[in-house]
Design a protein around this motif. Sequence first.
Motif, short mmCIF file in Angstrom:
data_model
loop_
_atom_site.label_atom_id
_atom_site.label_comp_id
_atom_site.label_asym_id
_atom_site.label_seq_id
_atom_site.Cartn_x
_atom_site.Cartn_y
_atom_site.Cartn_z
N LYS A 223 48.91 36.52 47.38
CA LYS A 223 48.37 37.74 47.68
C LYS A 223 47.47 38.17 46.41
O LYS A 223 46.72 39.32 46.69
N ASP A 224 47.32 37.57 45.64
CA ASP A 224 46.20 37.92 44.41
C ASP A 224 44.97 37.05 44.73
O ASP A 224 44.08 37.25 43.90
N ASN A 225 45.04 36.40 45.64
CA ASN A 225 43.68 35.26 45.82
C ASN A 225 42.37 36.25 45.63
O ASN A 225 42.42 37.45 46.33
N GLY A 226 41.49 35.96 45.04
CA GLY A 226 40.16 36.77 44.73
C GLY A 226 40.13 37.70 44.02
O GLY A 226 39.04 38.47 43.85
N ARG A 227 41.14 37.91 43.21
CA ARG A 227 41.14 39.24 42.33
C ARG A 227 40.63 39.03 41.02
O ARG A 227 40.51 37.81 40.60
N PHE A 228 40.07 39.80 40.24
CA PHE A 228 39.65 39.95 38.73
C PHE A 228 40.32 40.79 38.12
O PHE A 228 40.62 41.99 38.20
N VAL A 229 41.25 40.17 37.27
CA VAL A 229 42.47 40.77 36.47
C VAL A 229 42.12 40.63 35.24
O VAL A 229 41.69 39.90 34.55
N ASN A 230 42.88 41.86 34.23
CA ASN A 230 42.91 41.61 32.89
C ASN A 230 44.38 41.01 32.40
O ASN A 230 45.25 40.69 33.30
N LEU A 231 44.63 40.95 31.17
CA LEU A 231 45.71 40.04 30.62
C LEU A 231 46.85 41.21 30.57
O LEU A 231 47.91 40.79 30.49
N LEU A 232 46.79 42.56 31.25
CA LEU A 232 47.46 43.21 31.57
C LEU A 232 48.24 43.25 33.04
O LEU A 232 48.99 43.95 33.53
N GLY A 233 47.40 42.52 33.75
CA GLY A 233 47.39 42.30 35.26
C GLY A 233 46.90 43.42 35.97
O GLY A 233 47.14 43.48 37.07
N GLU A 234 45.98 44.21 35.28
CA GLU A 234 45.19 45.47 36.11
C GLU A 234 43.81 44.67 36.44
O GLU A 234 43.23 43.87 36.19
N ASP A 235 43.60 45.47 37.56
CA ASP A 235 42.18 44.94 38.33
C ASP A 235 41.09 45.49 37.42
O ASP A 235 41.10 46.59 36.88
N VAL A 236 39.91 44.63 37.20
CA VAL A 236 38.66 44.96 36.48
C VAL A 236 37.77 45.38 37.43
O VAL A 236 37.82 44.68 38.52
N ALA A 237 36.95 46.32 37.14
CA ALA A 237 36.04 46.77 38.17
C ALA A 237 34.92 45.52 38.32
O ALA A 237 34.56 45.00 37.31
N TRP A 238 34.38 45.34 39.43
CA TRP A 238 33.33 44.50 39.55
C TRP A 238 32.14 44.84 38.78
O TRP A 238 31.63 43.99 38.44
#
Length: 238
Positions: A223-238
């Motif tokens: 379900k997370d394939n292709g995500r850019f996340v941080n060490l808290l599991g939050e999405d990082v802006a592209w």
Amino acid sequence: MKTWLITGANRGIGLEYVRQLAGREQVRVIATTRDPASSAALQELAARHPGCVDVKALDVADPASIDHLVDDLEGETLDVLVNNAGLFGGSWASDAGRQSLEAMDYALWEDILRVNTIAPFRLTVALRANLLRAAHPLVVMMGSDLGSIAANAIGQSYAYRSSKAALNMVMKGLSVELGAQGITVVSMAPGWTQTDLGGSAATWPVESSVENQLKVIAGLGSKDNGRFVNLLGEDVAW
């Protein structure tokens, strides 16, 4: 038993990954470094955890070195690949000038792109057969908040920033093609971490950064394939 492969495992975030994974049950770590003989801390971990930490030589910028590793791992299952090896060209505190408007080191820029962008692609593709042997294979690209185009408010670090932004595009493309084969691919921003690169003034002690990263990784799936996340599991802006 799950097998992890960590690149750039001789220091900083990579070494801390090995430290924290080595003590876990049913985990084997393949820890790669350009020169195993001079990686004293890594060798100490391997001696302390026989059968759980396997140190192997790998220069991610050298195609022949990648080919040698792939041959060595033929037939093995790889559950998690962490493309951690990276290059800034010194430390943020003392060497940022090499990536400035006034004193750009163009040869360094080429080296950074080779290590930070091309090498993770080459290694991931080369290890695809090993990943496909796993039930739920995962590839983690070690990205950076500095690779976020939307968050760039100060300029600077052009070579490193561009390499990490390009890595995100590589990750996204691989997530489409490898995701169709069952391999999940993500980018991880580890936060500003107290390593040789980040310096002592950085926000996150390396132990805390990796501890948080591992918690996030444990919850990742298709379900997370292709995500850019941080060490808290939050999405990082592209």
